[in-house]
Enzyme design. Structure first.
Site, PDB file in Angstrom:
ATOM      1  N   GLN A  26     -42.553  18.179 -29.429  1.00 34.13           N
ATOM      2  CA  GLN A  26     -41.426  19.024 -29.791  1.00 34.13           C
ATOM      3  C   GLN A  26     -40.719  19.656 -28.589  1.00 34.13           C
ATOM      4  O   GLN A  26     -39.549  20.003 -28.689  1.00 34.13           O
ATOM      5  CB  GLN A  26     -41.877  20.111 -30.774  1.00 34.13           C
ATOM      6  CG  GLN A  26     -42.313  19.522 -32.117  1.00 34.13           C
ATOM      7  CD  GLN A  26     -42.789  20.584 -33.086  1.00 34.13           C
ATOM      8  OE1 GLN A  26     -43.933  21.005 -33.053  1.00 34.13           O
ATOM      9  NE2 GLN A  26     -41.918  21.029 -33.971  1.00 34.13           N
ATOM     10  N   ARG A  83     -50.653  28.546 -27.020  1.00 29.73           N
ATOM     11  CA  ARG A  83     -51.207  27.371 -27.698  1.00 29.73           C
ATOM     12  C   ARG A  83     -50.302  26.179 -27.434  1.00 29.73           C
ATOM     13  O   ARG A  83     -49.151  26.160 -27.881  1.00 29.73           O
ATOM     14  CB  ARG A  83     -51.330  27.642 -29.205  1.00 29.73           C
ATOM     15  CG  ARG A  83     -51.780  26.438 -29.990  1.00 29.73           C
ATOM     16  CD  ARG A  83     -52.144  26.726 -31.446  1.00 29.73           C
ATOM     17  NE  ARG A  83     -52.468  25.458 -32.066  1.00 29.73           N
ATOM     18  CZ  ARG A  83     -51.802  24.900 -33.071  1.00 29.73           C
ATOM     19  NH1 ARG A  83     -50.791  25.530 -33.643  1.00 29.73           N
ATOM     20  NH2 ARG A  83     -52.156  23.722 -33.529  1.00 29.73           N
ATOM     21  N   HIS A 129     -51.394  16.910 -31.881  1.00 27.01           N
ATOM     22  CA  HIS A 129     -50.341  17.492 -32.716  1.00 27.01           C
ATOM     23  C   HIS A 129     -49.348  16.373 -33.050  1.00 27.01           C
ATOM     24  O   HIS A 129     -48.211  16.356 -32.577  1.00 27.01           O
ATOM     25  CB  HIS A 129     -49.671  18.667 -32.000  1.00 27.01           C
ATOM     26  CG  HIS A 129     -48.911  19.597 -32.895  1.00 27.01           C
ATOM     27  ND1 HIS A 129     -49.162  20.956 -32.947  1.00 27.01           N
ATOM     28  CD2 HIS A 129     -47.913  19.372 -33.783  1.00 27.01           C
ATOM     29  CE1 HIS A 129     -48.325  21.530 -33.827  1.00 27.01           C
ATOM     30  NE2 HIS A 129     -47.564  20.581 -34.345  1.00 27.01           N
ATOM     31  N   GLU A 176     -53.164  20.362 -38.472  1.00 23.57           N
ATOM     32  CA  GLU A 176     -52.727  20.108 -39.842  1.00 23.57           C
ATOM     33  C   GLU A 176     -53.027  18.705 -40.363  1.00 23.57           C
ATOM     34  O   GLU A 176     -52.114  17.905 -40.618  1.00 23.57           O
ATOM     35  CB  GLU A 176     -51.221  20.408 -39.968  1.00 23.57           C
ATOM     36  CG  GLU A 176     -50.864  21.832 -39.576  1.00 23.57           C
ATOM     37  CD  GLU A 176     -49.393  22.180 -39.814  1.00 23.57           C
ATOM     38  OE1 GLU A 176     -48.598  21.255 -40.027  1.00 23.57           O
ATOM     39  OE2 GLU A 176     -49.060  23.371 -39.801  1.00 23.57           O
ATOM     40  N   ASN A 316     -52.588  27.936 -39.894  1.00 24.26           N
ATOM     41  CA  ASN A 316     -51.121  27.897 -39.845  1.00 24.26           C
ATOM     42  C   ASN A 316     -50.615  28.324 -41.203  1.00 24.26           C
ATOM     43  O   ASN A 316     -51.006  27.750 -42.226  1.00 24.26           O
ATOM     44  CB  ASN A 316     -50.615  26.478 -39.569  1.00 24.26           C
ATOM     45  CG  ASN A 316     -50.795  26.063 -38.111  1.00 24.26           C
ATOM     46  OD1 ASN A 316     -51.334  26.816 -37.303  1.00 24.26           O
ATOM     47  ND2 ASN A 316     -50.333  24.868 -37.781  1.00 24.26           N
ATOM     48  N   TYR A 318     -47.007  29.798 -43.357  1.00 25.23           N
ATOM     49  CA  TYR A 318     -45.593  30.150 -43.345  1.00 25.23           C
ATOM     50  C   TYR A 318     -45.103  30.817 -44.618  1.00 25.23           C
ATOM     51  O   TYR A 318     -44.274  31.706 -44.575  1.00 25.23           O
ATOM     52  CB  TYR A 318     -44.744  28.894 -43.081  1.00 25.23           C
ATOM     53  CG  TYR A 318     -44.896  28.358 -41.673  1.00 25.23           C
ATOM     54  CD1 TYR A 318     -44.047  28.787 -40.661  1.00 25.23           C
ATOM     55  CD2 TYR A 318     -45.902  27.451 -41.341  1.00 25.23           C
ATOM     56  CE1 TYR A 318     -44.171  28.321 -39.357  1.00 25.23           C
ATOM     57  CE2 TYR A 318     -46.039  26.979 -40.042  1.00 25.23           C
ATOM     58  CZ  TYR A 318     -45.177  27.415 -39.055  1.00 25.23           C
ATOM     59  OH  TYR A 318     -45.313  26.960 -37.777  1.00 25.23           O
ATOM     60  N   GLU A 386     -50.320  29.531 -36.159  1.00 26.68           N
ATOM     61  CA  GLU A 386     -48.857  29.399 -36.274  1.00 26.68           C
ATOM     62  C   GLU A 386     -48.358  30.293 -37.395  1.00 26.68           C
ATOM     63  O   GLU A 386     -48.952  30.334 -38.476  1.00 26.68           O
ATOM     64  CB  GLU A 386     -48.421  27.964 -36.638  1.00 26.68           C
ATOM     65  CG  GLU A 386     -48.469  26.977 -35.519  1.00 26.68           C
ATOM     66  CD  GLU A 386     -48.027  25.579 -35.957  1.00 26.68           C
ATOM     67  OE1 GLU A 386     -47.209  25.460 -36.901  1.00 26.68           O
ATOM     68  OE2 GLU A 386     -48.508  24.613 -35.347  1.00 26.68           O
ATOM     69  N   GLU A 441     -37.569  19.888 -34.448  1.00 30.36           N
ATOM     70  CA  GLU A 441     -38.295  20.179 -35.681  1.00 30.36           C
ATOM     71  C   GLU A 441     -38.473  18.899 -36.517  1.00 30.36           C
ATOM     72  O   GLU A 441     -37.976  18.776 -37.641  1.00 30.36           O
ATOM     73  CB  GLU A 441     -37.583  21.302 -36.451  1.00 30.36           C
ATOM     74  CG  GLU A 441     -38.171  21.678 -37.791  1.00 30.36           C
ATOM     75  CD  GLU A 441     -39.659  22.039 -37.803  1.00 30.36           C
ATOM     76  OE1 GLU A 441     -40.198  22.452 -36.761  1.00 30.36           O
ATOM     77  OE2 GLU A 441     -40.277  21.889 -38.874  1.00 30.36           O
ATOM     78  N   TRP A 442     -39.171  17.924 -35.951  1.00 31.58           N
ATOM     79  CA  TRP A 442     -39.594  16.724 -36.652  1.00 31.58           C
ATOM     80  C   TRP A 442     -38.476  16.084 -37.485  1.00 31.58           C
ATOM     81  O   TRP A 442     -37.417  15.810 -36.943  1.00 31.58           O
ATOM     82  CB  TRP A 442     -40.843  17.050 -37.508  1.00 31.58           C
ATOM     83  CG  TRP A 442     -41.929  17.736 -36.722  1.00 31.58           C
ATOM     84  CD1 TRP A 442     -42.370  19.025 -36.887  1.00 31.58           C
ATOM     85  CD2 TRP A 442     -42.713  17.197 -35.634  1.00 31.58           C
ATOM     86  NE1 TRP A 442     -43.376  19.315 -35.991  1.00 31.58           N
ATOM     87  CE2 TRP A 442     -43.611  18.213 -35.217  1.00 31.58           C
ATOM     88  CE3 TRP A 442     -42.754  15.971 -34.964  1.00 31.58           C
ATOM     89  CZ2 TRP A 442     -44.532  18.036 -34.166  1.00 31.58           C
ATOM     90  CZ3 TRP A 442     -43.679  15.790 -33.936  1.00 31.58           C
ATOM     91  CH2 TRP A 442     -44.553  16.811 -33.547  1.00 31.58           C
TER      92      TRP A 442
HETATM   93  C1  GBH Z   1     -45.919  23.260 -38.731  1.00 34.02           C
HETATM   94  O1  GBH Z   1     -46.002  22.445 -39.844  1.00 34.02           O
HETATM   95  C2  GBH Z   1     -46.102  22.373 -37.536  1.00 34.02           C
HETATM   96  O2  GBH Z   1     -47.402  22.488 -37.003  1.00 34.02           O
HETATM   97  C3  GBH Z   1     -45.081  22.584 -36.465  1.00 34.02           C
HETATM   98  O3  GBH Z   1     -45.123  21.527 -35.554  1.00 34.02           O
HETATM   99  C4  GBH Z   1     -43.724  22.759 -37.098  1.00 34.02           C
HETATM  100  O4  GBH Z   1     -42.717  22.803 -36.144  1.00 34.02           O
HETATM  101  C5  GBH Z   1     -43.768  24.029 -37.901  1.00 34.02           C
HETATM  102  O5  GBH Z   1     -44.767  23.991 -38.849  1.00 34.02           O
HETATM  103  C6  GBH Z   1     -42.472  24.359 -38.619  1.00 34.02           C
HETATM  104  O6  GBH Z   1     -42.222  23.440 -39.646  1.00 34.02           O
HETATM  105  O7  GBH Z   1     -40.092  20.472 -47.975  1.00 34.02           O
HETATM  106  O8  GBH Z   1     -41.646  21.499 -49.506  1.00 34.02           O
HETATM  107  O9  GBH Z   1     -41.959  19.200 -48.824  1.00 34.02           O
HETATM  108  C7  GBH Z   1     -45.830  23.055 -41.080  1.00 34.02           C
HETATM  109  C8  GBH Z   1     -45.986  22.020 -42.147  1.00 34.02           C
HETATM  110  C9  GBH Z   1     -44.709  20.314 -43.144  1.00 34.02           C
HETATM  111  C10 GBH Z   1     -44.553  22.589 -43.870  1.00 34.02           C
HETATM  112  C11 GBH Z   1     -43.507  19.941 -43.931  1.00 34.02           C
HETATM  113  C12 GBH Z   1     -43.349  22.224 -44.660  1.00 34.02           C
HETATM  114  C13 GBH Z   1     -42.234  20.486 -45.872  1.00 34.02           C
HETATM  115  C14 GBH Z   1     -42.452  21.127 -47.192  1.00 34.02           C
HETATM  116  N1  GBH Z   1     -44.728  21.707 -42.753  1.00 34.02           N
HETATM  117  N2  GBH Z   1     -43.382  20.850 -45.055  1.00 34.02           N
HETATM  118  S1  GBH Z   1     -41.452  20.517 -48.452  1.00 34.02           S
END
Ligand code: GBH
Length: 489
Positions: A26, A83, A129, A176, A316, A318, A386, A441-442
């Protein structure tokens, strides 16, 4: 809206660590510099750019060439632990156990670790990662071949412990595993983009990937304990992610039950084998049947021996969602037992204010409940590896450094940690904000900005946002309250 969610600035222990997190793909860029090999993310983003918003991380923050500046920035912002993840294909370009080591890649991580330590910033290193060397995917499909992957991952891990372990005292094997399995190998929205095309009813791939990750983790934990821990004295664990869940309709028993089912599929899948040395949760075995691989007696012995070596629960987290069980619909097999997630409940109430990502809402009470769920089940010190968010509308450059939504989010999530520690008696040892800086962001490319530091991707200029200063000040204040702060026993 701010007054609905006032930050209380609750105390934290003096020993509580303040860190920031990133991941190699990233932020590093320099995708072919100094002999770096390709990873599955290079392939994924270049082969079909629509999968990553038309973008890739060939350059991204160019951290590889801005490393000293970035460490100085961390120091100036009061960040105490960092990290980072290592790019496997930077140090073993083809990835395999017999493939050559790239000394230039090793030298970069040596310089990074040394620079951090010179600035009194403690490194925590994640081995994986999401960026497995492309060489291993094209050779044997990486995680889909447990035996081969495990042997190659062991060699890579041994190389890292040997070359960096004199200075790195905190290790994470995988970031993850749930995301690697489900998003990488079921719906294919993340690399390697493997879609279990035969349909979720018969798909075995995601569960096999999970199995590979669990056993590879356990082997490396055992290796670390035997060969390195006695002299290096570090800690090792894994990082698990997971939303918390609330019932869609709190009067319905099936919705209440769905919460537990969902958490066991999300967290128990990996947590029970790794942290309890046990088989997969019963609900997974019952629902997935033969799709779920079995642990052999030897595997279970290994898990039992290694589970107490894990030094912390890497968490992690959110956000929180509502869940319900779709009883009346034909069992179309949504693999978590026909459970549907939403951000609104049966009364039309939202779980919390939205960030710029539809799945990520501000819901600190769910965070506190999640820490309780993990503590009750695993009883291990928790490190928040995270936590963070992008602000609504943050793509608009004018508000980029004026990030009140993020400050409120972070402040309230820190309050939840304080309550977990002082009111619920949970041992939470430290916190890493995601992320140090805006980055790739992936599948969303450069759209969402999670950084506490703004990055201009044209000029690569870094500018701290309000939340960077907010965190610096609030950590100082929360840990400095002489009248209220007590040391953890
Ligand atoms: C983390 O993943 C990662 O470790 C990090 O690299 C990333 O930048 C960060 O979070 C922020 O995203 O649209 O309902 O299907 C978190 C895992 C994977 C959570 C994708 C949200 C999509 C949910 N994420 N997921 S949905």
């Amino acid at each position: 809206a701010g007054s609905e969610f006032p930050i209380k600035n609750l105390k934290l222990p003096k020993s509580f660590g303040y860190g920031a997190a990133t991941a190699a793909y990233q932020i590093e860029g320099a995708s072919t510099q100094d002999g770096k090999g390709k990873s599955i993310w290079d392939t994924f983003s270049h082969l079909e750019p629509s999968r990553t918003n038309g973008e890739n991380a060939d350059i991204t923050c160019d951290h590889y060439n801005h490393m000293e500046e970035d460490v100085q920035l961390m120091k100036s912002l009061g960040i105490e632990t960092y990290r980072l993840s290592i790019s496997w294909s930077r140090i073993i370009p083809l990835g395999g156990r017999d493939d050559p080591v790239n000394e230039a890649g090793i030298a970069f991580y040596n310089r990074l670790i040394d620079t951090l330590l010179e600035h009194s910033i403690t490194p925590s290193v994640t081995l994986y990662h999401w960026d497995v060397p492309e060489g291993l995917y094209s050779k044997y499909k990486a995680f889909l071949n447990t035996k081969e992957f495990r042997a190659d991952f062991e060699r890579y891990a041994r190389l890292c412990f040997t070359r960096f372990g004199d200075r790195v005292k905190s290790w994470v094997t995988f970031n993850e595993p749930y995301i690697i399995s489900i998003f990488g190998h079921l719906n294919g929205s993340l690399a390697p983009g493997h879609c279990a095309e035969v349909g979720t009813e018969t798909a075995t791939e995601p569960w096999l990937v999970g199995h590979t990750l669990i056993l590879s983790h356990a082997s490396v934990v055992q290796m670390y304990a035997r060969e390195f821990q006695p002299s290096q004295n570090g800690k090792i664990s894994i990082v698990l992610n997971g939303h918390f869940y609330e019932p869609y309709d709190e009067t319905k028993q099936t919705d209440i039950d769905a919460v537990q089912v969902r958490l066991e599929f999300y967290v128990g899948w990996f947590g029970d084998p790794i942290y309890l040395g046990k088989d997969y949760p019963a609900v997974m075995k019952e629902y997935l049947g033969a799709r779920l691989p079995s642990f052999t007696p030897d595997d279970l012995d290994l898990l039992k021996v290694t589970c107490p070596i894990n030094g912390f629960y890497g968490m992690n987290h959110y956000s929180t969602k509502f869940v319900r069980q779709l009883m009346d619909l034909p069992a179309k097999d949504d693999w978590t037992r026909n459970i549907e997630e939403s951000s609104t409940n049966s009364k039309g109430e939202e779980i919390g204010p939205a960030s710029s990502m539809p799945w990520l809402r501000l819901a600190p009470s769910g965070f506190r409940k999640m820490m309780n769920w993990i503590w009750d089940r695993y009883h291990l010190p928790i490190i928040i590896t995270e936590n963070g968010c992008p602000c609504p509308g943050e793509a608009d450059i004018k508000i980029a450094t004026d990030d009140h939504f993020r400050q409120r989010y972070l402040g309230l999530y820190l309050d939840a940690i304080s309550q977990a520690i002082y009111e619920d008696g949970i041992e939470v040892q430290g916190y890493y904000v995601w992320s140090l800086m805006d980055n790739f962001e992936w599948s969303s490319g450069f759209g969402p900005r999670y950084g506490i530091v703004h990055v201009d991707f044209q000029t690569l200029k870094r500018t701290p946002k309000g939340s960077a200063y907010y965190l610096q000040e609030t950590f100082q204040a929360r840990r400095n309250d002489q009248t209220r702060v007590e040391e953890r026993p």
